[in-house]
Design an enzyme around this catalytic site. Structure first.
Site, PDB file in Angstrom:
ATOM      1  N   CYS A 128      16.723   2.323  27.123  1.00  0.00           N
ATOM      2  CA  CYS A 128      15.575   1.866  26.313  1.00  0.00           C
ATOM      3  C   CYS A 128      16.073   1.112  25.073  1.00  0.00           C
ATOM      4  O   CYS A 128      15.508   0.099  24.694  1.00  0.00           O
ATOM      5  CB  CYS A 128      14.731   3.035  25.815  1.00  0.00           C
ATOM      6  N   ASP A 129      17.101   1.650  24.414  1.00  0.00           N
ATOM      7  CA  ASP A 129      17.457   1.168  23.074  1.00  0.00           C
ATOM      8  C   ASP A 129      18.794   0.413  23.006  1.00  0.00           C
ATOM      9  O   ASP A 129      19.118  -0.167  21.973  1.00  0.00           O
ATOM     10  CB  ASP A 129      17.532   2.365  22.109  1.00  0.00           C
ATOM     11  N   CYS A 185      17.973   7.547  24.766  1.00  0.00           N
ATOM     12  CA  CYS A 185      17.749   6.699  25.942  1.00  0.00           C
ATOM     13  C   CYS A 185      18.509   5.382  25.789  1.00  0.00           C
ATOM     14  O   CYS A 185      18.036   4.457  25.126  1.00  0.00           O
ATOM     15  CB  CYS A 185      16.258   6.444  26.123  1.00  0.00           C
TER      16      CYS A 185
END
Ligand code: NAP
Length: 300
Positions: free
Chosen positions: A132-133, A129
């Site tokens: 997300c990261d 992701c």
């Protein structure tokens, strides 16, 4: 006993819940993770009609609140089995629920590369992701693997954060939309590593490089702090194969009517056979599957 059990609280399942509740049917939604499905990882949804910009999280929350306020009951339990019959029983780890009709709207999960130590390095450089990261790798080199829309969008997103982005793809043609590929090619800090596959993850305590092999057998080491894996998704249908026939890739076989081979069991969203897997088509499947389930309830 419920009129309809919906398995999955993503855009397809929650849209189905809205339609079923507006038809005054009792509805239980079972969800094994968080509500919203994969859209919660999208920072900015720009292709949903009428809404020019909305975060995936806000979209999912609005949808969840809409379904709940209409009276859909949501339980955060993973469905593990459906028993078919005039009454359908849906089992979870701790409970069994009965309904006259079931809609399977379980979506899909990330496909893994299958490399040695991939699992252990997840969260230590390996990620599925980018949104997300990605921020953890500000001004650092990163790599993305894949050639579909997700991989290209991830690479575009990361190009504005990371010092350098390597896009590793096993062919030299992309599945992604041409416009996105063209945008990516204009990014000065993006290097396309084509006709190549990742063959090894190198690490100390976390990932520090990947080994890449091309079609001619040349091996190259790419120093990178992160590998974002975007090589497609696997439908979450394993538990339901006994009651809903799947194709060779595991998608439940159903046409635009969202009907499976079992009476009273319907499928909605990314886990069914279809051409276009998008937020808008997931929501539309939810409406179609709920309407089909409501019509079915009127016949029994
Ligand atoms: P995808 O379209 O299935 O693409 C997967 C990519 O990974 C392909 O390029 C494939 O290569 C590659 N791949 C598969 N297995 C691999 C392996 N073991 N090793 C290396 N490479 C591998 O998946 P996706 O990009 O996640 O997209 C899924 C669906 O969502 C698509 O329908 C897509 O259009 C849609 N989507 C749309 C948007 C948008 O409209 N904004 C955004 C994201 C996703 P090959 O090409 O060689 O098979």
């Amino acid at each position: 006993m419920y009129d309809i059990i919906i398995i999955g609280a993503g855009p397809a399942g929650l849209s189905a819940a809205i339609y079923a509740r507006r038809a005054a049917k009792s509805v239980l939604v079972l969800e094994g993770n968080a509500y919203g499905g994969q859209i919660i990882n999208t920072p900015d949804v720009e292709n949903y009609p009428v809404v020019a910009h909305i975060s995936g999280f806000e979209f999912a929350t609005n949808l969840y609140n809409q379904a709940s306020s209409l009276g859909a009951e949501v339980k955060f339990e993973k469905a593990t089995e459906i028993s078919n019959g005039d009454v359908k029983t849906v089992k979870t780890a701790s409970n069994e629920y009965e309904a006259k009709a079931v809609i399977i709207a379980t979506g899909s999960r990330n496909r893994k590369l299958g490399l040695d130590k991939e699992e252990q390095l997840t969260g230590k450089g390996v990620s599925y992701c980018a949104t997300c990261d990605g921020n953890f790798y500000r001004n650092k080199p990163v790599a993305v693997v894949g050639g579909g829309n997700t991989a290209i969008e991830d690479a575009l997103y990361l190009a504005d954060i990371a010092s350098k982005v390597y896009l590793i793809h096993r062919r030299d043609a992309f599945r992604a939309e041409q416009a996105s590929v063209d945008s990516l090619k204009k990014k000065e800090n993006v290097e396309l590593v084509l006709n190549s596959v990742v063959t090894k993850l190198l690490y100390d305590v976390k990932l520090n490089a990947v080994e890449v092999s091309d079609k001619e057998g040349n091996v190259r080491l790419i120093n990178t702090d992160a590998l974002f894996v975007a090589v497609g998704r696997i439908p979450e249908n394993e538990e339901f194969k006994a009651v809903a026939k799947t194709d060779s890739e595991g998608y439940i076989i159903a046409g635009e009517d969202c009907k499976t081979n079992s009476e009273g069991i319907f499928v909605a969203g990314d886990n069914r056979t279809k051409q276009v897997r998008q937020l808008v088509t997931a929501a539309s499947d939810g409406a179609v599957a709920a309407t089909a389930a409501i019509n079915y309830l009127n016949t029994i």
